[in-house]
Design an enzyme around this catalytic site. Structure first.
Site, short mmCIF file in Angstrom:
data_model
loop_
_atom_site.label_atom_id
_atom_site.label_comp_id
_atom_site.label_asym_id
_atom_site.label_seq_id
_atom_site.Cartn_x
_atom_site.Cartn_y
_atom_site.Cartn_z
N GLN A 96 44.89 39.89 32.64
CA GLN A 96 44.83 41.36 32.66
C GLN A 96 45.95 41.95 31.82
O GLN A 96 45.75 42.89 31.06
CB GLN A 96 45.01 41.86 34.10
CG GLN A 96 43.74 41.95 34.87
CD GLN A 96 42.87 43.05 34.34
OE1 GLN A 96 42.11 42.84 33.40
NE2 GLN A 96 42.95 44.21 34.91
N ASN A 114 46.79 36.37 42.17
CA ASN A 114 46.37 35.17 41.45
C ASN A 114 46.95 35.27 40.04
O ASN A 114 46.44 36.00 39.19
CB ASN A 114 44.83 35.11 41.41
CG ASN A 114 44.33 33.74 40.99
OD1 ASN A 114 44.62 32.74 41.65
ND2 ASN A 114 43.63 33.69 39.88
N ILE A 136 51.71 39.37 43.46
CA ILE A 136 50.69 38.89 42.52
C ILE A 136 49.74 37.98 43.31
O ILE A 136 50.16 36.99 43.91
CB ILE A 136 51.34 38.11 41.36
CG1 ILE A 136 52.21 39.06 40.53
CG2 ILE A 136 50.29 37.44 40.49
CD1 ILE A 136 51.47 40.17 39.82
N GLU A 142 45.87 48.80 34.65
CA GLU A 142 46.14 49.88 33.71
C GLU A 142 47.59 49.89 33.25
O GLU A 142 47.86 50.20 32.09
CB GLU A 142 45.78 51.24 34.32
CG GLU A 142 44.57 51.12 35.19
CD GLU A 142 43.42 52.05 34.87
OE1 GLU A 142 43.46 52.79 33.88
OE2 GLU A 142 42.47 52.02 35.65
N ILE A 150 34.67 44.02 36.38
CA ILE A 150 34.40 44.41 34.99
C ILE A 150 35.18 43.50 34.03
O ILE A 150 35.21 43.74 32.84
CB ILE A 150 34.74 45.89 34.74
CG1 ILE A 150 36.22 46.20 35.01
CG2 ILE A 150 33.85 46.78 35.60
CD1 ILE A 150 36.66 47.58 34.56
N GLY A 151 35.81 42.48 34.58
CA GLY A 151 36.54 41.55 33.73
C GLY A 151 37.81 40.96 34.33
O GLY A 151 38.20 39.84 33.97
N LYS A 161 49.98 46.08 44.43
CA LYS A 161 49.62 47.35 43.80
C LYS A 161 48.77 47.08 42.56
O LYS A 161 48.42 45.95 42.27
CB LYS A 161 50.90 48.13 43.48
CG LYS A 161 51.64 48.53 44.75
CD LYS A 161 52.83 49.42 44.52
CE LYS A 161 54.05 48.67 44.10
NZ LYS A 161 55.30 49.44 44.27
N PHE A 206 36.31 49.63 30.18
CA PHE A 206 37.66 50.20 30.22
C PHE A 206 37.64 51.62 30.74
O PHE A 206 38.53 52.41 30.44
CB PHE A 206 38.29 50.14 28.82
CG PHE A 206 38.18 48.80 28.19
CD1 PHE A 206 39.04 47.78 28.59
CD2 PHE A 206 37.22 48.52 27.24
CE1 PHE A 206 38.94 46.52 28.03
CE2 PHE A 206 37.11 47.26 26.68
CZ PHE A 206 37.97 46.25 27.07
MO1 MOS Z 1 39.95 52.62 34.33
S1 MOS Z 1 40.18 54.05 32.85
O1 MOS Z 1 40.16 53.56 35.70
O2 MOS Z 1 38.43 51.89 34.06
#
Ligand code: MOS
Length: 745
Positions: A645, A638, A636, A712, A476-477, A708, A250
């Site tokens: 997410q 996918n 979007i 986050e 990362i996920g 976009k 994260f």
């Molecule tokens: Mo995010 S806080 O840019 O991994």
């Protein structure tokens, strides 16, 4: 509890392409590579927050069978990229990244002071417990509240006139003073630590004197490659960083931390591959955190509900040696059409490690305060909180005076309100009970800036008509590979089965790290460009082939074929095109980046969250019972992985709002909540059904794929929405996170 369902049954999105290898344990994570001659390292960390090491007694540890070395500042190799050591040691000037095993000085509790390397992890763990370190202690300052009077403008900001963290003001400062209705309040968010499932881990291998390979958990193989090459003064291409699978991150993986350096140093010193895995408790001292912060908002409006002004001040914690800056107060400049806005941002250096970005850094923090204040002001105005936001809808960017590239926040509000049944809510706080529980509804808006960095992708068409696309991007996920395959599939008219996407290796074409919700906008655009270029080449090659039909090739591709026209059933297959031209492979590499559009438009992702909570009137325990979230992030790519997410962001927001709090014992300057018994994060039973909606309207000003960032904005605003729902349920406004029962009693 109801099962979560995909809201759109006609959705054709791909399931996570690496889902099966992950859940069946076939994915290799950084610590899991089988490397011959591998030895194991365990860190010894400081037990004081400030001072210096006087002695390190390591004989007992060295006597443990299998122990190869106890490394500390007394015997560590010299890192060529670091400045020569000073005698006596001097404290690092502000702006210096921490150097591990460099000198005897202690900057924070939990700082690595030594490292045991042994044949097995067990030997290293045992030996590490035998290392005795003595210190000369100095008085530390770790208490944010007691030291806040020491906060100031970051040196970095003072030097740079164009820094977004400069004090800001627009409009007439008197407007707020004369507003019909005004409120002023303070908000506190304690330190929170990233706790992904996989701890940080590294295997460092010096293949030759000047050639390094690391398997490292991080969020950017290219930036790690650059940082390691610089530190060890070796050519960039001699350093390879591999991070194919990441067990969640994260923000803690955005930079190279001391433990990574320590492992690489030890591997060089011992001429053996070294593995270092952080223990869960070390995840609280080694890889940054969301900084403790305090905010103050003064906000006012006319009786008609039009904002008169917002003053948003924020102070965040940082270390003594680095200035970590966040967007804490910046959302207040752009989210609403307030004629007067002033923001001030300060830092408070303490004897703690340096914070870092944590999902929605600054914005998640700042919108908790702003959206709480907006809610409070709406009640003071006797106005519906959603209606109040619509009254102050920013039709263009009030900060930069530019049109938005695209903004469908109004549609988000409408959809979210409809789905949660907002209009049925009774306005009066503490007015509704359900099954004996106080019931409340709250909402918040969110925004997140648009980040698109120069990115490259290579697309290789193979003889069988399948394609491999490569970029040094990360997963990362969120499911990067899955989304990229979707882009490839669309451009090349190719079934996903014929597409391979490779990432997570520094030898691949240059790409930014996975941060700032920038991967799809940046790398997705490069993948799009590479596939368009490849398609162009294929069509060109098809044109050179003898054509039975005599017609012009139109440029339509479908099912792995170039078609004569869109109506054709059959065309020439990619495999046949390569075969005809005696090509084993067809390869293109393209770069994609922003252009002048960035000066013509203001670009953000937008969204809103609607939350339902139940609060036990007796115990004051808060349960989030329903969440509806709606985002406008352009196209979007996918839906299925995008939805995951959004759910992940909401879960993070529930943690932020109700649970997460790294408590420190200031007598020692030490975090005491360094395990999952003490540091609470949401578990499945804490997570209600989450309904995820997107406007899914491409923003073609942003990039060629119209997409976009999403990662986050998923968390930004959630804590505010929950706090607002808690107010609606209980009549109590909690401005200090997390909202635990004792704050409601
Ligand atoms: Mo995010 S806080 O840019 O991994």
């Amino acid at each position: 509890m109801k099962r979560q369902t995909l809201e759109n049954p006609s959705d054709t999105s791909l399931s996570r392409v690496d889902g099966a290898v992950k859940v069946t344990g076939r994915a290799t994570y950084s610590a899991e590579y089988a490397v011959p001659e591998l030895v194991h390292a365990v860190l010894v960390t400081s037990t004081i927050a400030k001072g210096s090491i006087t002695t390190i007694e390591s004989r007992e540890a060295e006597a443990v069978p299998g122990v190869l070395a106890v490394i500390s500042h007394l015997n560590a190799i010299t890192v060529p990229g670091w400045p020569p050591k000073k005698q006596p040691a001097e404290r690092m000037p502000v702006g210096t990244a921490f150097r591990v095993f460099y000198d005897p000085l202690i900057y924070f509790d939990g700082q690595p002071v030594a490292m045991v390397v042994a044949g097995t992890r067990e030997q290293a763990v045992h030996a590490a417990s035998l290392v005795r370190v003595t210190y000369q202690k100095e008085t530390h300052q770790t208490h944010f509240e007691k030291n806040i009077h020491q906060s100031g403008i970051a040196q970095n900001v003072q030097r740079s006139k164009n820094s977004p963290f400069q004090d800001y003001e627009r409009g007439d400062a008197g407007a707020l003073a004369n507003a019909d209705v005004k409120i002023e309040a303070e908000y506190t968010i304690p330190t929170q630590h990233h706790q992904p499932l996989e701890p940080h881990a590294i295997i460092a291998i010096w293949e030759a004197e000047d050639k390094l390979t690391v398997y490292d958990k991080n969020q950017g193989v290219k930036s790690a490659q650059g940082q390691l090459a610089q530190a060890f003064k070796v050519p960039r291409e001699n350093v390879q960083v591999v991070a194919t699978y990441i067990g969640g991150a994260f923000g803690s993986g955005i930079r190279v931390w001391p433990h990574t350096m320590a492992a690489v140093m030890a591997a060089k010193q011992l001429k053996r591959p070294v593995k270092l895995v952080l223990g869960r408790e070390q995840m609280f001292t080694s890889v940054g955190y969301r900084p403790y912060n305090k905010q103050k908002i003064s906000i006012g409006a006319g009786k008609d509900g039009r904002l008169a002004g917002i003053i948003h001040e924020g102070t965040g914690q940082t270390s003594m040696y680095e200035e970590h800056l966040e967007r804490t107060v910046l959302a207040s400049r752009a989210l609403y059409a307030s004629p007067h806005v002033a923001t001030r941002y300060r830092l408070l250096p303490l004897d703690v490690g340096t914070p870092t970005w944590m999902r929605g850094p600054g914005d998640a923090t700042g919108t908790f305060a702003l959206e709480s204040a907006m809610d409070e002001l709406a009640y003071a105005l006797k106005m519906d909180p959603l209606e109040f936001r619509l009254k102050n809808y920013a039709e263009s960017d009030p900060e930069r005076n530019l049109p938005w590239s695209a903004k469908s926040l109004r549609e988000c509000y409408e959809l979210g309100a409809e789905k949660i049944g907002w209009k049925n809510r009774l306005r009066e706080p503490r007015s509704v009970k359900r099954n004996g529980m106080l019931l409340g509804y709250g909402m918040a808006s969110s925004l997140y800036g648009f980040h698109r960095h120069p990115s490259k992708a290579r697309a290789v068409m193979h003889a069988d008509g399948s394609v491999t696309v490569q970029s040094a991007t990360m997963d990362i996920g969120p499911g990067t590979g899955t989304a990229m395959m979707r882009i490839v599939s669309k451009v090349l008219g190719l079934n996903a089965k014929k597409i391979r996407f490779e990432l997570g290796h520094s030898a691949l074409p240059d790409a930014p790290g996975q941060n700032g919700s920038s991967t799809i906008p940046s790398v997705g655009s490069a993948v799009h460009a590479a596939c368009e270029a490849l398609k162009g080449k294929l069509i060109g090659l098809a044109r050179e082939m003898p054509r039975g039909t005599g017609q012009e090739w139109s440029g339509v591709v479908r099912n792995g074929q170039v078609l004569g026209s869109g109506d054709d059933k059959e065309g020439i297959s990619y495999a046949d095109i390569l075969k005809h031209h005696h090509l084993n492979e067809l390869e293109v590499t393209e770069e994609s980046k922003s252009g002048a559009e960035r000066d013509q438009y203001s670009m953000y992702s937008f969204g809103c969250h609607f939350v339902e909570v139940e609060v036990d009137p007796l115990t004051c325990e808060v349960r989030v019972t329903r969440v509806v979230t709606c985002a406008d992030v352009g196209a979007i790519i996918n839906y299925k992985t995008a939805r995951s997410q959004s759910i992940g962001g909401i879960v993070g927001g529930i943690g932020m709002a109700l649970m997460e709090h790294s408590a420190m014992d200031h007598r020692f300057g030490r975090y005491v909540t360094t395990d999952f018994a003490g540091y609470h994060i949401p578990v499945n039973a804490d997570v209600p059904p989450i309904e995820v909606y997107y406007i899914d309207k491409p923003d073609m000003q942003a990039n060629p794929i119209g997409s976009k960032g999403l990662g986050e904005i998923a968390i930004v605003g959630v804590a505010g929405a929950i706090a607002n729902a808690v107010f609606h349920a209980t009549g109590k406004r909690v401005r200090e996170l997390p909202i635990t029962p004792e704050k409601l009693i």
